[in-house]
Write an enzyme that holds these catalytic residues in place. Structure first.
Site, PDB file in Angstrom:
ATOM      1  N   ASP A   1      -3.031  -1.275  -5.094  1.00  0.00           N
ATOM      2  CA  ASP A   1      -3.654  -0.286  -4.127  1.00  0.00           C
ATOM      3  C   ASP A   1      -4.367   0.797  -5.140  1.00  0.00           C
ATOM      4  OD1 ASP A   1      -3.968   1.978  -2.523  1.00  0.00           O
ATOM      5  OD2 ASP A   1      -1.875   2.455  -2.104  1.00  0.00           O
TER       6      ASP A   1
ATOM      7  N   PHE B   1       0.648  -1.079  -0.081  1.00  0.00           N
ATOM      8  CA  PHE B   1       0.100  -0.032   0.206  1.00  0.00           C
ATOM      9  C   PHE B   1       0.814   1.211  -0.206  1.00  0.00           C
ATOM     10  CE2 PHE B   1      -3.161  -2.759   1.392  1.00  0.00           C
ATOM     11  CZ  PHE B   1      -4.574  -2.312   0.674  1.00  0.00           C
ATOM     12  N   CYS B   2       0.128   2.272  -0.181  1.00  0.00           N
ATOM     13  CA  CYS B   2       0.677   3.629  -0.277  1.00  0.00           C
ATOM     14  C   CYS B   2       1.390   3.750   1.185  1.00  0.00           C
ATOM     15  CB  CYS B   2      -0.353   4.684  -0.410  1.00  0.00           C
ATOM     16  SG  CYS B   2       0.165   6.537   0.037  1.00  0.00           S
ATOM     17  N   PRO B   3       2.690   4.265   1.158  1.00  0.00           N
ATOM     18  CA  PRO B   3       3.479   4.929   0.052  1.00  0.00           C
ATOM     19  C   PRO B   3       4.520   4.072  -0.678  1.00  0.00           C
ATOM     20  CG  PRO B   3       4.796   5.244   2.030  1.00  0.00           C
ATOM     21  CD  PRO B   3       3.532   4.326   2.518  1.00  0.00           C
ATOM     22  N   MET B   4       4.507   2.732  -0.307  1.00  0.00           N
ATOM     23  CA  MET B   4       5.472   2.012  -0.964  1.00  0.00           C
ATOM     24  C   MET B   4       5.470   1.885  -2.648  1.00  0.00           C
ATOM     25  SD  MET B   4       7.117   1.691   1.771  1.00  0.00           S
ATOM     26  CE  MET B   4       8.543   0.813   1.440  1.00  0.00           C
TER      27      MET B   4
END
Lengths: 168, 75
Positions: B40, B13-16
């Site tokens: 995501d 998920f964000c931010p990855m």
């Protein structure tokens, strides 16, 4: 680009984000580091200023207690630890545990991963010397990731040139 | 679209996905095209927004069922 980056020096300035992490809660720290890593990946210079409860996020050990501290400082460091609570629905530590399990299950990055990523992306960590002094915290109590120990003027000098400044 | 490199960001998920995109792009040459697959839902908006921040060229973002495929050309 709509961000007003300013032009005080001749060099091409990178956009900049600064954050004051005042809170020592897991959810707020995750929000702070999510923004820090995203901004750094987007070419921002990022600085995080850790103060008051925010220092709990970068404590090396759960109980940052040592002989040099007085009784109040010891008491605070026993009660306020790097085992971060949730700002809501903490339920004596059950909330954060459930949240960590949930995040692992869904594939969201943990706070530890986000902090590691932030460092890899050169996010700068400044620890507030006044808070450290009041709580009896020394360099030995805090993570080696801290770049600087400094005060409000250092933060403001950083914030002055930044297009985004947040207090969390 | 012909990609020079493919990056799998499913299951994170964000931010990855954005962080991984940035890191992966550093290993490519100017003009190379990176294909990123993510699940995501925010990535559909985040990738063009990130490109506008960094000046990288977003060639398109496509939804294929639950998956989002984005293409970036390195500047």
């Amino acid at each position: 680009m709509s961000a007003d980056i300013g032009s005080s020096s001749g060099a091409a300035l990178k956009p900049k984000l600064t954050m004051i992490l005042f809170s020592g809660e897991l959810d707020k720290a995750i929000a702070c580091f999510t923004l820090a890593t995203t901004a750094a990946a987007g070419g921002f210079d990022v600085t995080i200023f850790f103060t008051f409860w925010g220092l709990n996020v970068i404590k090396k050990k759960c109980f940052a207690v040592s002989d040099s501290q007085n009784i109040f400082q010891k008491a605070f460091n026993y009660m306020s630890t790097s085992r971060l609570p949730l700002s809501n629905l903490n339920f004596l530590g059950l909330g954060p545990l459930m949240m960590k399990i949930l995040m692992k299950k869904t594939g969201a990055a943990s706070l530890e991963d986000l902090i590691k990523t932030a460092r890899e992306l050169n996010v700068k960590f400044i620890a507030c010397t006044t808070s450290c002094g009041v709580m009896g915290l020394g360099k030995n109590h805090l993570s080696d990731d801290v770049d600087e120990f400094a005060g409000a003027a250092t933060y403001l000098a950083e914030a002055k040139d930044a297009s985004i400044n947040l207090f969390i | 679209m012909n990609a020079d490199k493919r990056l799998d960001c499913t299951g994170i998920f964000c931010p990855m996905p954005i962080v991984k995109t940035k890191v992966e792009l550093e290993n490519l040459k100017s003009g190379d095209i990176l294909e990123i697959t993510a699940d995501d839902p925010g990535f559909e908006k985040d990738l063009p927004a990130w490109c506008s921040m960094t000046g990288e060229k977003c060639l398109g973002v496509f939804r294929e069922g639950g998956l989002i495929k984005g293409y970036v050309r390195k500047k």
